[in-house]
Design an enzyme around this catalytic site. Structure first.
Site, PDB file in Angstrom:
ATOM      1  CG  ASN A   9       5.637  10.662  -6.135  1.00 25.02           C
ATOM      2  OD1 ASN A   9       6.621  10.457  -5.425  1.00 25.02           O
ATOM      3  ND2 ASN A   9       5.457  11.809  -6.783  1.00 25.02           N
ATOM      4  CD1 TRP A  10       4.153   6.292  -1.035  1.00 23.90           C
ATOM      5  CD2 TRP A  10       5.871   5.234  -0.038  1.00 23.90           C
ATOM      6  NE1 TRP A  10       3.740   5.020  -0.712  1.00 23.90           N
ATOM      7  CE2 TRP A  10       4.769   4.355  -0.102  1.00 23.90           C
ATOM      8  CE3 TRP A  10       7.056   4.792   0.545  1.00 23.90           C
ATOM      9  CZ2 TRP A  10       4.826   3.050   0.396  1.00 23.90           C
ATOM     10  CZ3 TRP A  10       7.119   3.500   1.042  1.00 23.90           C
ATOM     11  CH2 TRP A  10       6.008   2.641   0.973  1.00 23.90           C
ATOM     12  N   GLY A 170      -1.649  17.706  -4.783  1.00 21.14           N
ATOM     13  CA  GLY A 170      -1.651  17.950  -3.343  1.00 21.14           C
ATOM     14  C   GLY A 170      -2.633  19.020  -2.915  1.00 21.14           C
ATOM     15  CB  SER A 209      -6.130  15.764  -5.816  1.00 19.13           C
ATOM     16  OG  SER A 209      -5.321  16.806  -5.294  1.00 19.13           O
ATOM     17  N   GLY A 230      -0.041  10.552  -5.060  1.00 20.74           N
ATOM     18  CA  GLY A 230       0.811  11.071  -3.992  1.00 20.74           C
ATOM     19  C   GLY A 230       0.187  10.818  -2.634  1.00 20.74           C
ATOM     20  N   GLY A 231      -0.487  11.824  -2.103  1.00 16.12           N
ATOM     21  CA  GLY A 231      -1.043  11.779  -0.749  1.00 16.12           C
ATOM     22  C   GLY A 231      -1.816  10.507  -0.428  1.00 16.12           C
TER      23      GLY A 231
END
Ligand code: PGA
Length: 250
Positions: A9-10, A170, A209, A230-231
């Site tokens: 998920n950018w 995040g 995370s 994500g990250g």
């Protein structure tokens, strides 16, 4: 045995050229993987360009959101038909950032899920509790409410549930494998109340995370069927390592 699903998920990151560059670097590194579904969710502006690069490969495309109407006077929105047309066969619905910053309620999310399924999209439906909710022992109540309302009249086919505790997104603070497994098991029990035996085949992925360092221990849990990243998905080498998590032997 549920097939693992690993999704990037950018969020609101990467220009079109950065998205293309990532894809060209990432694809060869995972081309041999046949035992997992690999999905990338770029921002809307890059969908079409990334779809072009993914054609004929083992990596699939997802949108990060879609509206529930098919077309019409809804300035700034994109319909399920449009994201499909751009090359997506997945869509993320109900992400906590949509709930928090864009006031998406369980009811809106439910309408979006039904509209996306109707048009043949696989839906990654996100749920999860905030820190305050966890600390006041309301995690299960919140998950139950999100599931019951979000999945009202939703089909078990083309449904993936993502458990994403808001306090882990995040923040670098991951749920421990034990905390995640406990929540996933609870979610599966709720799904069983709705879908009976079919709940066994619904994939429940973990997000919050996830990194190359913690993915193996999370994926070792029996009810964790993948991850929404994500990250750590913004860098091709780091996402490659996550996709290459240590497979269970049983
Ligand atoms: P994170 O995000 O991996 O950066 O915590 C996960 C998500 O929000 O899907």
């Amino acid at each position: 045995m549920r097939r693992p699903l690993i999704a990037a998920n950018w969020k609101m990151n990467k220009s079109i050229s950065e998205a293309k560059e990532f894809t060209l670097r990432f694809l060869p590194s995972v081309s041999g993987i046949r035992d997992a579904d690999i999905v990338i969710a770029p921002p809307f502006t890059s969908l079409f360009a990334v779809a072009d690069k993914l054609a004929g490969t083992n990596v699939e495309l997802s949108a990060q959101n879609a509206f529930y109407e098919e077309k019409g006077a809804f300035t700034g929105e994109l319909s399920p038909l449009m994201v499909k047309d751009a090359g997506c066969n997945y869509v993320i619905i109900g992400h906590s950032e949509r709930r928090q910053y864009f006031q998406e309620t369980d009811e809106i999310i439910n309408k979006k899920i039904r509209a996306c399924q109707k048009h043949g999209l696989n839906v990654i439906f996100c749920i999860g509790e905030s820190l305050a909710e966890r600390e006041s022992d309301r995690t299960n109540d919140v998950l139950q409410r999100q599931i019951l309302n979000g999945l009202n009249e939703v089909d078990a086919q083309q449904l993936i549930v993502a458990y994403e505790p808001v306090w882990a997104i995040g923040t670098g603070r991951t749920a421990t494998p034990a905390q995640a497994q406990e929540a996933h098991q609870f979610i599966r029990a709720q799904l069983a109340k709705i879908y009976g035996v079919h709940a066994d085949s619904i994939r429940i992925v973990y997000g919050g995370s996830v990194t190359p360092e913690n993915v193996d221990s999370l994926m070792a849990c029996p009810d964790i069927d993948g991850s929404l990243v994500g990250g750590a998905s913004l860098n091709p080498e780091s996402f490659e390592r996550i996709v290459k998590f240590k497979r269970r032997t049983t």
